[in-house]
Design a protein around this motif. Structure first.
Motif, short mmCIF file in Angstrom:
data_model
loop_
_atom_site.label_atom_id
_atom_site.label_comp_id
_atom_site.label_asym_id
_atom_site.label_seq_id
_atom_site.Cartn_x
_atom_site.Cartn_y
_atom_site.Cartn_z
N ASN A 63 -33.27 26.00 -29.81
CA ASN A 63 -34.60 25.41 -29.80
C ASN A 63 -35.19 25.17 -31.18
O ASN A 63 -36.11 24.37 -31.32
CB ASN A 63 -35.55 26.26 -28.97
CG ASN A 63 -35.26 26.14 -27.49
OD1 ASN A 63 -34.67 25.16 -27.06
ND2 ASN A 63 -35.66 27.12 -26.73
N TRP A 112 -35.16 21.41 -32.41
CA TRP A 112 -36.19 20.59 -31.79
C TRP A 112 -37.55 20.82 -32.46
O TRP A 112 -38.27 19.87 -32.75
CB TRP A 112 -36.27 20.90 -30.29
CG TRP A 112 -37.19 20.01 -29.53
CD1 TRP A 112 -36.95 18.72 -29.16
CD2 TRP A 112 -38.48 20.34 -29.05
NE1 TRP A 112 -38.03 18.24 -28.47
CE2 TRP A 112 -38.98 19.21 -28.39
CE3 TRP A 112 -39.26 21.48 -29.11
CZ2 TRP A 112 -40.23 19.20 -27.80
CZ3 TRP A 112 -40.51 21.46 -28.53
CH2 TRP A 112 -40.98 20.34 -27.87
N LEU A 146 -35.13 13.45 -31.83
CA LEU A 146 -35.75 14.09 -30.66
C LEU A 146 -34.91 13.93 -29.41
O LEU A 146 -34.90 14.80 -28.53
CB LEU A 146 -37.16 13.55 -30.43
CG LEU A 146 -38.23 14.10 -31.35
CD1 LEU A 146 -39.55 13.38 -31.13
CD2 LEU A 146 -38.39 15.59 -31.15
N THR A 177 -32.01 16.59 -29.96
CA THR A 177 -32.49 17.97 -29.93
C THR A 177 -33.22 18.29 -28.64
O THR A 177 -33.25 19.44 -28.22
CB THR A 177 -33.40 18.26 -31.14
OG1 THR A 177 -34.50 17.34 -31.13
CG2 THR A 177 -32.63 18.15 -32.44
N GLY A 178 -33.80 17.27 -28.01
CA GLY A 178 -34.43 17.48 -26.70
C GLY A 178 -33.43 17.87 -25.65
O GLY A 178 -33.71 18.64 -24.73
N TYR A 205 -32.95 21.43 -26.11
CA TYR A 205 -34.16 22.16 -25.74
C TYR A 205 -34.26 22.35 -24.23
O TYR A 205 -34.60 23.42 -23.75
CB TYR A 205 -35.38 21.40 -26.26
CG TYR A 205 -36.69 22.06 -25.94
CD1 TYR A 205 -37.13 23.15 -26.67
CD2 TYR A 205 -37.49 21.61 -24.90
CE1 TYR A 205 -38.33 23.76 -26.39
CE2 TYR A 205 -38.69 22.23 -24.61
CZ TYR A 205 -39.10 23.30 -25.36
OH TYR A 205 -40.29 23.91 -25.08
N TYR A 206 -33.95 21.31 -23.46
CA TYR A 206 -34.13 21.40 -22.01
C TYR A 206 -32.94 22.00 -21.27
O TYR A 206 -33.09 22.47 -20.15
CB TYR A 206 -34.45 20.02 -21.42
CG TYR A 206 -35.84 19.59 -21.77
CD1 TYR A 206 -36.94 20.25 -21.25
CD2 TYR A 206 -36.07 18.53 -22.64
CE1 TYR A 206 -38.23 19.87 -21.57
CE2 TYR A 206 -37.34 18.14 -22.97
CZ TYR A 206 -38.42 18.81 -22.43
OH TYR A 206 -39.68 18.45 -22.76
#
Length: 120
Positions: A41, A44, A64, A67-68, A71-72
């Motif tokens: 994380n 992000w 994004l 890295t998203g 993150y998810y």
């Protein structure tokens, strides 16, 4: 973290010392899950901060997007982290993956001969 703090506070309330060996598995799981969360994380968060402080929009959009994804989807790694923290399961998996089998001894067998009881 709350579970670890709760265990420590309860031990202090009951006037018992904290035996860290008993909490070793919980601490290992806590640290490993925290490490996975932070590792996946932080990129992000860094892209968000960089965008707020002047990163161009076209670069931020691509960053994004990648890295998203991390993150998810980091939540899907947690079962694997939990399984790796179990020493019994880890040793069984290492045995299966490395094709090691238990010690099997091969040797001669001696047949046993029984006498008949019917008189022949």
């Amino acid at each position: 973290m709350a579970l670890l703090i709760r265990a420590i506070l309860q031990k202090n309330r009951l006037r018992q010392g904290v035996h860290w060996r008993k909490h070793k598995k919980m601490i290992t799981q806590l640290l490993s899950i925290s490490a996975v969360y932070v590792i996946f994380n932080v990129p992000w968060v860094l892209v968000i901060f960089a965008y707020q402080y002047g990163l161009p929009t076209d670069i931020a959009t691509v960053a994004l997007m990648y890295t998203g994804f991390l993150y998810y989807f980091v939540i899907f790694l947690f079962p694997f982290v939990y399984c790796l923290s179990l020493s019994e399961l880890r040793s069984k998996m290492a045995e299966k993956l490395l094709f090691r089998s238990g010690a099997q001894q091969v040797g001669p067998t001696t047949p046993t001969v029984r006498q008949r009881t019917d008189g022949r």
